[in-house]
Write an enzyme that holds these catalytic residues in place. Structure first.
Site, PDB file in Angstrom:
ATOM      1  N   ARG A 182      -3.896   6.037   0.614  1.00  0.00           N
ATOM      2  CA  ARG A 182      -4.220   7.269   1.389  1.00  0.00           C
ATOM      3  C   ARG A 182      -2.875   7.580   1.985  1.00  0.00           C
ATOM      4  O   ARG A 182      -3.614   9.365   2.178  1.00  0.00           O
ATOM      5  CB  ARG A 182      -5.493   6.892   1.618  1.00  0.00           C
ATOM      6  N   ASP A 194      -7.168  -3.293  -6.609  1.00  0.00           N
ATOM      7  CA  ASP A 194      -7.258  -4.130  -5.799  1.00  0.00           C
ATOM      8  C   ASP A 194      -7.396  -5.404  -5.999  1.00  0.00           C
ATOM      9  O   ASP A 194      -7.471  -6.125  -7.486  1.00  0.00           O
ATOM     10  CB  ASP A 194      -8.821  -3.488  -6.124  1.00  0.00           C
ATOM     11  N   ARG A 211       1.121  -1.617   0.377  1.00  0.00           N
ATOM     12  CA  ARG A 211      -0.173   0.124  -0.001  1.00  0.00           C
ATOM     13  C   ARG A 211       0.781   1.357   0.142  1.00  0.00           C
ATOM     14  O   ARG A 211       0.675   1.617   0.690  1.00  0.00           O
ATOM     15  CB  ARG A 211      -0.701   0.047   1.313  1.00  0.00           C
ATOM     16  N   ARG A 257      -7.450  10.863  -7.420  1.00  0.00           N
ATOM     17  CA  ARG A 257      -8.739  10.111  -6.597  1.00  0.00           C
ATOM     18  C   ARG A 257      -9.359  11.058  -6.417  1.00  0.00           C
ATOM     19  O   ARG A 257     -10.159  10.283  -6.380  1.00  0.00           O
ATOM     20  CB  ARG A 257      -8.187   9.056  -5.933  1.00  0.00           C
ATOM     21  N   TYR A 286     -14.449 -13.621   1.113  1.00  0.00           N
ATOM     22  CA  TYR A 286     -15.613 -12.494  -0.075  1.00  0.00           C
ATOM     23  C   TYR A 286     -16.646 -12.591  -0.548  1.00  0.00           C
ATOM     24  O   TYR A 286     -17.655 -12.143  -0.031  1.00  0.00           O
ATOM     25  CB  TYR A 286     -14.442 -11.002  -0.762  1.00  0.00           C
TER      26      TYR A 286
END
Length: 355
Positions: free
Chosen positions: A42, A87, A38, A51, A162
């Site tokens: 962010r 992702d 990552r 973004r 998931y």
């Protein structure tokens, strides 16, 4: 031309002699290479700016935007490898699974897979389904030059979790109920996901990935016996499917201290280690013939620079006798991390390990 091998008569790629690929191959390195899971995300103000107003899945399908985001931490931090911005649910979305990534929640699946009839949702992935991936890799490899680009995918167990849960889960109750209650359906589900994952990794490798990482984020919820019986065959199938390309294969999971040996056995060249197990103990558990990656606790980056350096020095000392070591965090960069802390960490590792 493989990033991991240099056959007679063929010229090595620009990335072949990089510190990162040398460490993956367990060869002597000029310094311990560093990259962060990552690292593109962010924690960077430039990421938040580009973004802004663009949903996560849409941003993964815009090659120019993916290229910019992937390059941002390479420019800012001087890391030894880029990791493709995407992702783990992108290949599922690409084959038509009705899902979305909801802010503050994560991937949410509209129709969870819990019966044999539900398997029909999982068709094969073709390169045309993810043509934007091929385009982005082309743009990136042209920009990165000698800096390796890591491709990645979610491992079959984590993708299955998931799909079966319908979204993130703390206890994985539906997943385990299916795994124990209908082992044949479970095996068929993971086998199908292994094919989809392998196809997704092949697209990335053929487009220029220097290495690939398989993320099994949730597999730490299982015991070694359950992993060997119910997960390892599918993970091994993925690694075997891309073995012929010769690129290093990295395997990482969270809370997988008891599974490290098995994760290496599944077919990885490099085993990722979270912060719960010291690197020298991880090496003992994994055994010879594998490089290791890790393993600073991401939360430590919120402490003082001195505390970060002290812990980093401990990790480097514990890794001193490893055949190959890639410095990384024990999980992804946390969203509120100070970017300067990451830049200082890269510089510290490079300086301390310069040979």
């Amino acid at each position: 031309m493989s990033a991991n091998q240099s056959p007679a008569g063929k010229q090595p790629t620009a990335t072949y002699d990089s510190a990162f690929l040398k460490a993956c191959r367990r060869e002597p390195v000029p310094h311990t290479p560093v990259w962060f899971m990552r690292q593109a995300g962010r924690s960077l103000p430039e990421y938040r700016k580009v973004r802004e107003g663009i949903p996560m899945l849409e941003s993964c399908m815009r090659p120019e935007l993916v290229t910019e985001i992937t390059l941002q931490p390479v420019r800012r931090h001087g890391v030894d490898a880029a990791i493709y911005f995407s992702d783990i649910v992108v290949p599922l979305k690409a084959i038509g699974i009705d899902l979305d990534i909801k802010p503050g929640v994560g991937p949410v699946v509209e129709k969870p897979i819990r019966t044999r009839a539900d398997l029909a949702q999982l068709r094969d992935l073709t390169p045309d389904d993810v043509s934007y991936v091929t385009e982005a890799f082309g743009l990136l490899t042209a920009e990165l030059g000698a800096t390796p680009l890591i491709g990645f995918a979610g491992a079959p167990f984590t993708l299955a979790s998931y799909l079966v849960e319908g979204g993130p889960s703390r206890n994985h109750e539906h997943t385990k109920a299916l795994m124990y209650g209908d082992p044949q359906l479970w095996a068929d589900l993971l086998d199908r996901l292994a094919d989809i994952t392998a196809a997704f990794l092949k697209v990335q490798i053929e487009a220029g990935a220097s290495a690939v990482q398989l993320f099994d984020s949730w597999v730490g919820a299982l015991s070694p016996a359950d992993y060997r019986r119910s997960v390892m065959p599918a993970s091994s199938k993925v690694f075997e499917a891309v073995a012929g390309y010769g690129v290093p294969r990295i395997h990482f999971g969270v809370g997988t201290g008891e599974l490290l040996g098995l994760m290496g056995e599944a077919g990885a060249d490099v085993v990722g280690v979270d912060w719960r197990v010291p690197m020298d103990e991880a090496a003992r558990r994994v055994g010879p013939g594998k490089a290791l990656q890790g393993n600073l606790d991401p939360a430590l980056l919120f402490s003082t620079p001195q505390a970060v350096e002290t812990k980093t020095r401990e990790i480097l000392d514990a890794a001193a006798d490893l055949e190959g070591h890639i410095f990384n965090l024990g999980h992804g960069v946390l969203p509120d991390t100070d970017p300067d802390a990451l830049t200082r960490l890269v510089e510290y590792v490079h300086t301390q390990t310069a040979r």
